[in-house]
Scaffold this motif. Structure first.
Motif, PDB file in Angstrom:
ATOM      1  N   TYR A 147       0.817  -1.218   0.000  1.00  0.00           N
ATOM      2  CA  TYR A 147       0.000   0.000   0.000  1.00  0.00           C
ATOM      3  C   TYR A 147       0.850   1.266   0.000  1.00  0.00           C
ATOM      4  O   TYR A 147       0.353   2.344   0.289  1.00  0.00           O
ATOM      5  CB  TYR A 147      -0.950   0.000   1.212  1.00  0.00           C
ATOM      6  N   HIS A 148       2.143   1.101  -0.246  1.00  0.00           N
ATOM      7  CA  HIS A 148       3.025   2.273  -0.319  1.00  0.00           C
ATOM      8  C   HIS A 148       3.813   2.143  -1.619  1.00  0.00           C
ATOM      9  O   HIS A 148       4.748   1.350  -1.709  1.00  0.00           O
ATOM     10  CB  HIS A 148       3.940   2.318   0.912  1.00  0.00           C
ATOM     11  N   SER A 149       3.401   2.907  -2.627  1.00  0.00           N
ATOM     12  CA  SER A 149       4.064   2.778  -3.916  1.00  0.00           C
ATOM     13  C   SER A 149       3.973   4.084  -4.687  1.00  0.00           C
ATOM     14  O   SER A 149       3.031   4.856  -4.531  1.00  0.00           O
ATOM     15  CB  SER A 149       3.409   1.665  -4.723  1.00  0.00           C
ATOM     16  N   GLY A 192       0.642   9.031   6.414  1.00  0.00           N
ATOM     17  CA  GLY A 192       1.217  10.233   7.002  1.00  0.00           C
ATOM     18  C   GLY A 192       2.729  10.078   7.114  1.00  0.00           C
ATOM     19  O   GLY A 192       3.207   9.120   7.718  1.00  0.00           O
ATOM     20  N   SER A 193       3.476  11.013   6.511  1.00  0.00           N
ATOM     21  CA  SER A 193       4.946  10.927   6.530  1.00  0.00           C
ATOM     22  C   SER A 193       5.566  12.287   6.813  1.00  0.00           C
ATOM     23  O   SER A 193       4.927  13.317   6.603  1.00  0.00           O
ATOM     24  CB  SER A 193       5.484  10.439   5.172  1.00  0.00           C
ATOM     25  N   VAL A 194       6.802  12.259   7.273  1.00  0.00           N
ATOM     26  CA  VAL A 194       7.584  13.493   7.417  1.00  0.00           C
ATOM     27  C   VAL A 194       8.875  13.334   6.622  1.00  0.00           C
ATOM     28  O   VAL A 194       9.622  12.367   6.830  1.00  0.00           O
ATOM     29  CB  VAL A 194       7.891  13.786   8.910  1.00  0.00           C
ATOM     30  N   GLY A 241       4.123   6.450   7.726  1.00  0.00           N
ATOM     31  CA  GLY A 241       5.104   6.000   6.737  1.00  0.00           C
ATOM     32  C   GLY A 241       6.511   5.987   7.327  1.00  0.00           C
ATOM     33  O   GLY A 241       6.872   6.864   8.111  1.00  0.00           O
ATOM     34  N   HIS A 242       7.301   4.969   6.969  1.00  0.00           N
ATOM     35  CA  HIS A 242       8.716   4.828   7.396  1.00  0.00           C
ATOM     36  C   HIS A 242       9.021   5.551   8.721  1.00  0.00           C
ATOM     37  O   HIS A 242       9.740   6.561   8.758  1.00  0.00           O
ATOM     38  CB  HIS A 242       9.684   5.260   6.296  1.00  0.00           C
ATOM     39  N   ALA A 243       8.525   4.966   9.813  1.00  0.00           N
ATOM     40  CA  ALA A 243       8.410   5.632  11.118  1.00  0.00           C
ATOM     41  C   ALA A 243       9.691   6.236  11.707  1.00  0.00           C
ATOM     42  O   ALA A 243       9.604   7.205  12.459  1.00  0.00           O
ATOM     43  CB  ALA A 243       7.813   4.657  12.135  1.00  0.00           C
TER      44      ALA A 243
HETATM   45 ZN   LIG Z   1       8.289   8.742   2.126  1.00  0.00          ZN
END
Ligand SMILES: [Zn+2]
Ligand SMILES: [Zn+2]
Length: 287
Positions: free
Chosen positions: A12-14, A111-113, A168-170
């Motif tokens: 689900y992350h692409s 949600g990502s930073v 996302g990528h914590a």
């Molecule tokens: Zn990212």
């Protein structure tokens, strides 16, 4: 292809050529069908309030959503497709909870930073190690602890603000930060920050992805596998994603991540099935 038993082949992350992905959206979908994926989500980098070479432009949002709809219909008998976006928590005005993103007809939001503010400038921390070291010197006076603390504080503001399905990528900043200070993850202040961060995530009921993008090149997951037991202790639901920018990486590191989760005592992953996030048993034999 449909299977009559649970299939952990989902992603689900692409990304794709609507943002910084390296191939058209349909190439990723075709590869997912070829590999027998149960479900596949497309999640281009959401537009920012300023131009950035790695994001989808706001003017192309309608085309992006239309292309996902077209593929959903064209591949309906072979795979479940989902419309997502990877949305930056930039500030209080621009983040996953913003009206603009909430009103879009999406199936889910990440949600990502990626950007940390310093003296009115947004600095990208998701770069190669050399650029990271240079930015650390130029914008943060070589104060690695402050930069890493700012990163997790910003993520905690994102978690409190909500509006997204999973983080996302914590802990991705640590990949670069540990090139500058190899023992950073063992520092008491760091361990305390990580615990506070995951406790905040647990309190708000958010899910966390196990991002496998750097597994083959760097041998790490985001979050690092050393935190998997904490995820279990806090009962944070997890899912495994490869953050693919190339069709050939849609399944990269997934088996290894599922095995590492099992080793840490986690035996289910969340999968979007029939339009709902559902806990699904990790079944490496079927995989
Ligand atoms: Zn990212
Ligand atoms: Zn991404």
């Amino acid at each position: 292809m449909t299977t009559d038993r649970p299939n952990n082949r989902t992603n689900y992350h692409s990304h794709c050529s609507f943002c910084d992905g390296k191939a058209p959206m349909e190439d990723f979908v075709e590869e997912a069908v070829r590999q027998g994926f149960a479900a596949y989500g497309i999640s281009s980098h959401a537009p920012l309030p300023f131009p950035a070479r790695w994001t989808l432009e706001a003017e192309r949002m309608a085309a992006y959503l239309a292309e996902i709809d077209r593929l959903k219909a064209a591949y309906a008998d072979r795979i479940e497709l989902y419309a997502g976006l990877e949305i930056d928590y930039l500030n209080e005005q621009s983040n996953p909870a913003s009206d603009y993103f909430q009103k879009l007809p999406l199936d889910y939001r990440i949600g990502s930073v990626h950007l940390i503010e310093s003296r009115g400038k947004y600095v990208d921390i998701d770069t190669d190690a050399e650029t990271f070291a240079e930015n650390l010197r130029l914008h943060f006076g070589d104060d690695l602890r402050k930069l890493v603390t700012d990163y997790f504080d910003k993520l905690m503001r994102m978690v409190s603000t909500g509006g997204f399905d999973f983080v996302g990528h914590a802990d991705k900043i640590v990949y670069n930060a540990s090139q500058c200070q190899p023992d950073i993850a063992e520092q008491p202040w760091y361990r305390q920050k990580i615990r506070e961060y995951f406790e905040t995530i647990a309190r708000h009921g958010a899910m966390v992805e196990i991002n496998t993008k750097k597994y083959h090149a760097g041998g790490v997951f985001f979050p690092n596998r050393s935190h998997f037991r904490l995820l279990r202790e806090l009962r944070i639901p997890v899912l495994v994603n490869s953050d693919a920018h190339l069709p050939q990486t849609i399944d990269s590191g997934r088996r290894e991540a599922l095995a590492a989760l099992q080793e840490a005592g986690i035996d289910t992953v969340m999968q979007l099935t029939g339009g709902r996030w559902q806990p699904t048993k990790i079944d490496l034999a079927a995989y």
